[in-house]
Scaffold this active site. Structure first.
Site, PDB file in Angstrom:
ATOM      1  N   ASN A  12      18.541  15.361 -33.197  1.00  0.00           N
ATOM      2  CA  ASN A  12      17.342  15.046 -33.983  1.00  0.00           C
ATOM      3  C   ASN A  12      16.673  16.373 -34.331  1.00  0.00           C
ATOM      4  O   ASN A  12      16.054  17.003 -33.484  1.00  0.00           O
ATOM      5  CB  ASN A  12      16.420  14.166 -33.119  1.00  0.00           C
ATOM      6  CG  ASN A  12      15.079  13.892 -33.789  1.00  0.00           C
ATOM      7  OD1 ASN A  12      14.875  14.227 -34.952  1.00  0.00           O
ATOM      8  ND2 ASN A  12      14.169  13.281 -33.038  1.00  0.00           N
ATOM      9  N   TRP A  13      16.844  16.779 -35.570  1.00  0.00           N
ATOM     10  CA  TRP A  13      16.332  18.101 -35.976  1.00  0.00           C
ATOM     11  C   TRP A  13      14.823  18.084 -36.197  1.00  0.00           C
ATOM     12  O   TRP A  13      14.212  19.132 -36.391  1.00  0.00           O
ATOM     13  CB  TRP A  13      17.030  18.583 -37.252  1.00  0.00           C
ATOM     14  CG  TRP A  13      18.514  18.779 -37.112  1.00  0.00           C
ATOM     15  CD1 TRP A  13      19.282  18.537 -35.982  1.00  0.00           C
ATOM     16  CD2 TRP A  13      19.417  19.249 -38.116  1.00  0.00           C
ATOM     17  NE1 TRP A  13      20.598  18.831 -36.241  1.00  0.00           N
ATOM     18  CE2 TRP A  13      20.705  19.275 -37.536  1.00  0.00           C
ATOM     19  CE3 TRP A  13      19.263  19.656 -39.440  1.00  0.00           C
ATOM     20  CZ2 TRP A  13      21.835  19.689 -38.250  1.00  0.00           C
ATOM     21  CZ3 TRP A  13      20.387  20.066 -40.157  1.00  0.00           C
ATOM     22  CH2 TRP A  13      21.666  20.087 -39.556  1.00  0.00           C
ATOM     23  N   LYS A  14      14.229  16.908 -36.218  1.00  0.00           N
ATOM     24  CA  LYS A  14      12.782  16.761 -36.453  1.00  0.00           C
ATOM     25  C   LYS A  14      12.377  17.504 -37.738  1.00  0.00           C
ATOM     26  O   LYS A  14      13.154  17.579 -38.674  1.00  0.00           O
ATOM     27  CB  LYS A  14      12.000  17.207 -35.219  1.00  0.00           C
ATOM     28  CG  LYS A  14      12.497  16.495 -33.947  1.00  0.00           C
ATOM     29  CD  LYS A  14      11.624  16.658 -32.749  1.00  0.00           C
ATOM     30  CE  LYS A  14      12.222  15.904 -31.571  1.00  0.00           C
ATOM     31  NZ  LYS A  14      11.420  15.997 -30.358  1.00  0.00           N
ATOM     32  N   HIS A  98      10.759   6.593 -32.592  1.00  0.00           N
ATOM     33  CA  HIS A  98      10.654   7.789 -31.748  1.00  0.00           C
ATOM     34  C   HIS A  98       9.219   7.899 -31.230  1.00  0.00           C
ATOM     35  O   HIS A  98       8.278   7.536 -31.943  1.00  0.00           O
ATOM     36  CB  HIS A  98      11.040   9.027 -32.566  1.00  0.00           C
ATOM     37  CG  HIS A  98      11.184  10.255 -31.713  1.00  0.00           C
ATOM     38  ND1 HIS A  98      10.087  10.957 -31.283  1.00  0.00           N
ATOM     39  CD2 HIS A  98      12.269  10.870 -31.193  1.00  0.00           C
ATOM     40  CE1 HIS A  98      10.507  11.975 -30.523  1.00  0.00           C
ATOM     41  NE2 HIS A  98      11.831  11.939 -30.460  1.00  0.00           N
ATOM     42  N   GLU A 100       7.282  10.255 -31.053  1.00  0.00           N
ATOM     43  CA  GLU A 100       6.389  11.014 -31.945  1.00  0.00           C
ATOM     44  C   GLU A 100       5.886  10.126 -33.081  1.00  0.00           C
ATOM     45  O   GLU A 100       4.743  10.246 -33.523  1.00  0.00           O
ATOM     46  CB  GLU A 100       7.128  12.262 -32.481  1.00  0.00           C
ATOM     47  CG  GLU A 100       7.259  13.317 -31.391  1.00  0.00           C
ATOM     48  CD  GLU A 100       8.464  14.231 -31.520  1.00  0.00           C
ATOM     49  OE1 GLU A 100       9.065  14.320 -32.601  1.00  0.00           O
ATOM     50  OE2 GLU A 100       8.809  14.869 -30.495  1.00  0.00           O
ATOM     51  N   GLU A 170      13.999   7.518 -23.789  1.00  0.00           N
ATOM     52  CA  GLU A 170      13.414   8.853 -23.852  1.00  0.00           C
ATOM     53  C   GLU A 170      12.071   8.869 -23.128  1.00  0.00           C
ATOM     54  O   GLU A 170      11.034   8.544 -23.726  1.00  0.00           O
ATOM     55  CB  GLU A 170      13.189   9.254 -25.309  1.00  0.00           C
ATOM     56  CG  GLU A 170      14.461   9.360 -26.120  1.00  0.00           C
ATOM     57  CD  GLU A 170      14.306  10.368 -27.252  1.00  0.00           C
ATOM     58  OE1 GLU A 170      15.048  11.359 -27.238  1.00  0.00           O
ATOM     59  OE2 GLU A 170      13.424  10.194 -28.100  1.00  0.00           O
ATOM     60  N   GLY A 176      10.834  17.699 -25.083  1.00  0.00           N
ATOM     61  CA  GLY A 176      10.350  19.018 -25.474  1.00  0.00           C
ATOM     62  C   GLY A 176       9.650  19.786 -24.361  1.00  0.00           C
ATOM     63  O   GLY A 176       8.972  20.779 -24.612  1.00  0.00           O
ATOM     64  N   SER A 216      14.869  16.800 -23.167  1.00  0.00           N
ATOM     65  CA  SER A 216      15.285  18.075 -22.588  1.00  0.00           C
ATOM     66  C   SER A 216      16.756  18.096 -22.162  1.00  0.00           C
ATOM     67  O   SER A 216      17.104  18.680 -21.131  1.00  0.00           O
ATOM     68  CB  SER A 216      14.377  18.461 -21.424  1.00  0.00           C
ATOM     69  OG  SER A 216      13.046  18.652 -21.887  1.00  0.00           O
ATOM     70  N   GLY A 237      16.879  16.956 -29.043  1.00  0.00           N
ATOM     71  CA  GLY A 237      15.941  17.568 -29.978  1.00  0.00           C
ATOM     72  C   GLY A 237      16.175  19.064 -30.061  1.00  0.00           C
ATOM     73  O   GLY A 237      17.077  19.545 -30.755  1.00  0.00           O
ATOM     74  N   GLY A 238      15.381  19.824 -29.337  1.00  0.00           N
ATOM     75  CA  GLY A 238      15.394  21.289 -29.412  1.00  0.00           C
ATOM     76  C   GLY A 238      16.785  21.909 -29.365  1.00  0.00           C
ATOM     77  O   GLY A 238      17.105  22.791 -30.182  1.00  0.00           O
TER      78      GLY A 238
HETATM   79  P1  PGA Z   1      14.105  17.408 -26.769  1.00  0.00           P
HETATM   80  O1  PGA Z   1      13.737  16.161 -27.716  1.00  0.00           O
HETATM   81  O2  PGA Z   1      15.605  17.389 -26.589  1.00  0.00           O
HETATM   82  O3  PGA Z   1      13.621  18.599 -27.493  1.00  0.00           O
HETATM   83  O4  PGA Z   1      13.402  17.164 -25.465  1.00  0.00           O
HETATM   84  C1  PGA Z   1      14.383  14.920 -27.596  1.00  0.00           C
HETATM   85  C2  PGA Z   1      13.891  13.968 -28.649  1.00  0.00           C
HETATM   86  O5  PGA Z   1      12.718  14.034 -29.035  1.00  0.00           O
HETATM   87  O6  PGA Z   1      14.666  13.129 -29.150  1.00  0.00           O
END
Ligand code: PGA
Length: 254
Positions: A12-14, A98, A100, A170, A176, A216, A237-238
């Site tokens: 997930n590149w956000k 998600h 977010e 999640e 993050g 993470s 994510g990251g």
């Molecule tokens: P992260 O994000 O790997 O940066 O913790 C995961 C996500 O939001 O799907």
């Protein structure tokens, strides 16, 4: 690794990567991951890069996902993107609900359910995210929260549709933060979700649903997390923003 279900690992590149940066990342991933057959690999660039990336991955084992979509098919919804528009770019997956989106954009579980049904109606595979806050975990409410979110977000799906759906567990405190759930915490939550699906459908259906862990995930913890019986992949994510780290997560999970 011998798993009951095929692993699915999604990046997930956000809100990161221009078109040029996206193509650069894809170039690296194609080289690193060309030989991987054991894992379904999905990348989810921002909307603006979908057209270019879809061309770039046409001939390889990377599948395309979007990070969100509208519950409506067309109409006066300024700023929204419909399933049919994603399908023009060979998008096969879509991340929905998600944390977010739920927290920053106030998406309700009812909206997530509508989006999930709209995605499936358009033959897109939804990756539906659920997870508790730190406060909820510390108050012993994790299972209650997961129960509400899973029942609500997947409301109205047929058995055939649920089997096409990917659930992403999640924990919000792990996203993050660099602080992943332990293997025990992840396995417990995944097993709980699978038992819940068995009660809503049946054992056979529930055994076919893939449940990803997100929060993470990195090359150093991927193997341990994926070794858990009910962990069927990862939503990253990251660590998906760089070709080496995303590729290493996938290779370490095999
Ligand atoms: P992260 O994000 O790997 O940066 O913790 C995961 C996500 O939001 O799907």
């Amino acid at each position: 690794m011998n798993k009951e279900r095929k692993l699915i690992i999604a990046g997930n590149w956000k809100m990161n990567k221009t078109v040029a940066e996206s193509l650069n990342l894809v170039r690296g991933l194609k080289i690193e991951l060309a030989l991987v057959k054991e894992v379904d690999i999905v990348i989810c660039p921002p909307f603006t890069a979908l057209a270019a990336v879809s061309q770039a991955v046409m001939d390889c084992n990377l599948r395309l996902g979007a990070q969100n979509m509208s519950e409506h098919n067309y109409g006066a919804y300024t700023g929204e993107i419909a399933a049919g528009m994603l399908k023009e770019f060979s998008v096969r997956y879509v991340i929905l609900g998600h944390s977010e989106r739920r927290q920053l954009y106030k998406e309700t579980t009812e909206t997530v359910a509508k989006k999930t049904r709209a995605a499936l109606a358009a033959a897109l595979k939804p990756i539906v995210c659920v997870g508790e806050t730190l406060q909820e975990r510390e108050a012993g409410q994790t299972e209650r929260v997961l129960d509400t979110q899973v029942r609500g977000s997947l409301a109205g799906l047929t058995p055939a549709q649920i089997e096409e759906t990917i659930v992403a567990y999640e924990p919000i405190w792990a996203i993050g933060t660099g602080k992943n759930a332990t293997t025990t915490q992840a396995q417990e939550a995944h097993a709980f979700i699978r038992r819940l699906l068995a009660s809503l459908y049946d054992d056979n259906v529930s055994r076919r649903v893939r449940i990803q862990y997100g929060g993470s995930v990195k090359p150093s913890n991927a193997r341990e997390l994926m070794s858990q019986p009910d962990v069927d992949g990862a939503l990253v994510g990251g660590a998906s923003l760089e070709d080496r780290s995303f590729s290493d997560i996938i290779k370490n999970s095999i």
